[in-house]
Design an enzyme around this catalytic site. Structure first.
Site, mmCIF file in Angstrom:
data_model
loop_
_atom_site.group_PDB
_atom_site.id
_atom_site.type_symbol
_atom_site.label_atom_id
_atom_site.label_comp_id
_atom_site.label_asym_id
_atom_site.label_seq_id
_atom_site.Cartn_x
_atom_site.Cartn_y
_atom_site.Cartn_z
ATOM 1 N N ARG A 153 0.851 -1.192 0.000
ATOM 2 C CA ARG A 153 0.000 0.000 0.000
ATOM 3 C C ARG A 153 0.887 1.242 0.000
ATOM 4 N NH1 ARG A 153 -3.597 0.265 5.155
ATOM 5 N NH2 ARG A 153 -4.407 -1.637 4.171
ATOM 6 N N HIS A 196 1.637 -2.098 5.637
ATOM 7 C CA HIS A 196 1.474 -2.429 4.211
ATOM 8 C C HIS A 196 2.466 -1.649 3.347
ATOM 9 C CE1 HIS A 196 -2.228 -4.909 4.064
ATOM 10 N NE2 HIS A 196 -2.578 -4.241 5.161
ATOM 11 N N ASP A 203 -3.488 -8.488 3.171
ATOM 12 C CA ASP A 203 -4.862 -8.728 3.632
ATOM 13 C C ASP A 203 -5.456 -9.756 2.680
ATOM 14 O OD1 ASP A 203 -4.584 -6.833 5.624
ATOM 15 O OD2 ASP A 203 -5.477 -5.223 4.440
ATOM 16 N N GLU A 267 -7.705 -8.358 13.230
ATOM 17 C CA GLU A 267 -8.212 -8.599 11.877
ATOM 18 C C GLU A 267 -7.835 -10.011 11.426
ATOM 19 O OE1 GLU A 267 -7.715 -3.917 10.416
ATOM 20 O OE2 GLU A 267 -6.345 -5.466 9.648
ATOM 21 N N HIS A 270 -5.368 -10.256 8.165
ATOM 22 C CA HIS A 270 -4.146 -9.449 8.108
ATOM 23 C C HIS A 270 -2.929 -10.259 8.577
ATOM 24 C CE1 HIS A 270 -2.135 -5.370 8.711
ATOM 25 N NE2 HIS A 270 -1.317 -6.178 9.373
#
Length: 288
Positions: A153, A196, A203, A267, A270
Site C-alpha cells: 500500500r 502495508h 490482507d 483482523e 491481516h
C-alpha cells in the site's frame, strides 16, 4: 480335260496367294491406333485431384473475463518485471492467485477509489511473495486458493485515509464501522504509517479451488470491530460468527504462521512477514 485341270489349279493358287497376303481392314487398324493414343494420352495427363484445404485451428470462443478466470473477478494482465527494486507482482509467482484490491474500487470502508491504486495487481516484497507461495502450496493441497484484498500500500493511500477521517463522509459506516465513531478508527484499525507500505503485509482470505467461492469467515474484509478478531464468536449487527467460521479463520491463521507470517489480533485477514526485508522503510511508488 487337261486344260480344265490347269485352270482349276491356277484358280486355287491365286486364292491361296490372296489369303496369305490379305491385310487387316483400315478401319481395324485405325481403331487399334486410336486405342493406343488414348492410353498414351491418359498416362501423360496427371489425374485431377480435389484441391487441398488447409486445416486451421478453430478460433476459440470469446468469453467474458470473469468467466475465463472462473473466480468472479475481472481478469487482470499482470505486468512482467519488477514494479520496484526488491518487489514483485505476486501473480507472477502464484499463478492462481485471485486479486480483488478493494482500494482500487469503491467497495471499501471509504466508498471511493483510494489514491495510489492504479491497477488491480498485488505487489509484495520478493521475500514476502516467496513465503506466501509456500502457504499457497499448502492451501492448494487442502482445496483452496488465496484471494488478496490488499498487499503493498503506497504511503499516498495512507495519507488519503487520514484526510478522509477528517471529513464528515460516513457513507459506508453501517457496513464497516457501525459501533465506532469515525475518529476512533485511528490508530487501532487505520494507522498513519501502515505496515502495508513496507511491502510485506497482506490482507487476504481463501476461496474454494473448484468453485472460486470465498470460504465463509463470518464477516467481511475491513469490518472494524470485535467481530473481525480471529477468535471472536457470537452475534453482531448484521451477522454472526459461528464456531465453524472461527475454525475457518484459525485454519488460515495456522497455515500462514507455519510459513513465516505473524497474524494481527484485530483482523482475521491481516498477516505480516516476520522477517520482513524493509522493516523501517515506507515506500511511495504507486500500485500499477
Amino acid at each position: 480335260m487337261k486344260t480344265k485341270f490347269l485352270i482349276l489349279t491356277l484358280l486355287l493358287s491365286t486364292a491361296t496367294f490372296l489369303v496369305q497376303c490379305r491385310v487387316r481392314p483400315p478401319v481395324m487398324e485405325g481403331n487399334v491406333e486410336n486405342a493406343k493414343m488414348e492410353v498414351a494420352k491418359k498416362d501423360s495427363i496427371p489425374e485431377k485431384k480435389d484441391p487441398i484445404v488447409e486445416k486451421k485451428a478453430p478460433i476459440p470462443e470469446k468469453k467474458d473475463s470473469a468467466e475465463v478466470s472462473g473466480k468472479g473477478q475481472a481478469e487482470t494482465v499482470v505486468p512482467q518485471g519488477e514494479p520496484h527494486k526488491g518487489f514483485v507482482y505476486v501473480s507472477n509467482i502464484i499463478p492462481d492467485l485471485v486479486v480483488d484490491l478493494r482500494y482500487f474500487t469503491t467497495n471499501n470502508f471509504m466508498g471511493m477509489k483510494v489514491d495510489g491504486y492504479e491497477a488491480n495487481v498485488a505487489i509484495l516484497s520478493k521475500a514476502a511473495a516467496v513465503a506466501l507461495s509456500k502457504a499457497a502450496d499448502e492451501l492448494r493441497e487442502k482445496g483452496y486458493v488465496i484471494k488478496v484484498y490488499d498487499a503493498y500500500r503506497p504511503q499516498k493511500a495512507v495519507d488519503h485515509f487520514v484526510r478522509w477521517a477528517k471529513t464528515d463522509d460516513q457513507r459506508n459506516k453501517q457496513d464497516y464501522y457501525p459501533n465506532l465513531a469515525k475518529a476512533n478508527l485511528f490508530p487501532t484499525y487505520i494507522a498513519r504509517k501502515s505496515g502495508h507500505s513496507r511491502g510485506s503485509t497482506i490482507d487476504m482470505t481463501i476461496c474454494y479451488k473448484n468453485t472460486g467461492e470465498e470460504v465463509d469467515m463470518g464477516g467481511h474484509f475491513d469490518y472494524f470491530g470485535p467481530p473481525s478478531h480471529p477468535s471472536f464468536t457470537g452475534k453482531y449487527p448484521g451477522g454472526e460468527v459461528t464456531q465453524q467460521h472461527k475454525q475457518n479463520r484459525m485454519m488460515l491463521r495456522d497455515v500462514m504462521v507455519r510459513h513465516g507470517f505473524k497474524p494481527y489480533d484485530n483482523e482475521w485477514w491481516h498477516f505480516t512477514l516476520k522477517n520482513e526485508p524493509y522493516p523501517s522503510t515506507y515506500f511511495v511508488f504507486p500500485v500499477k
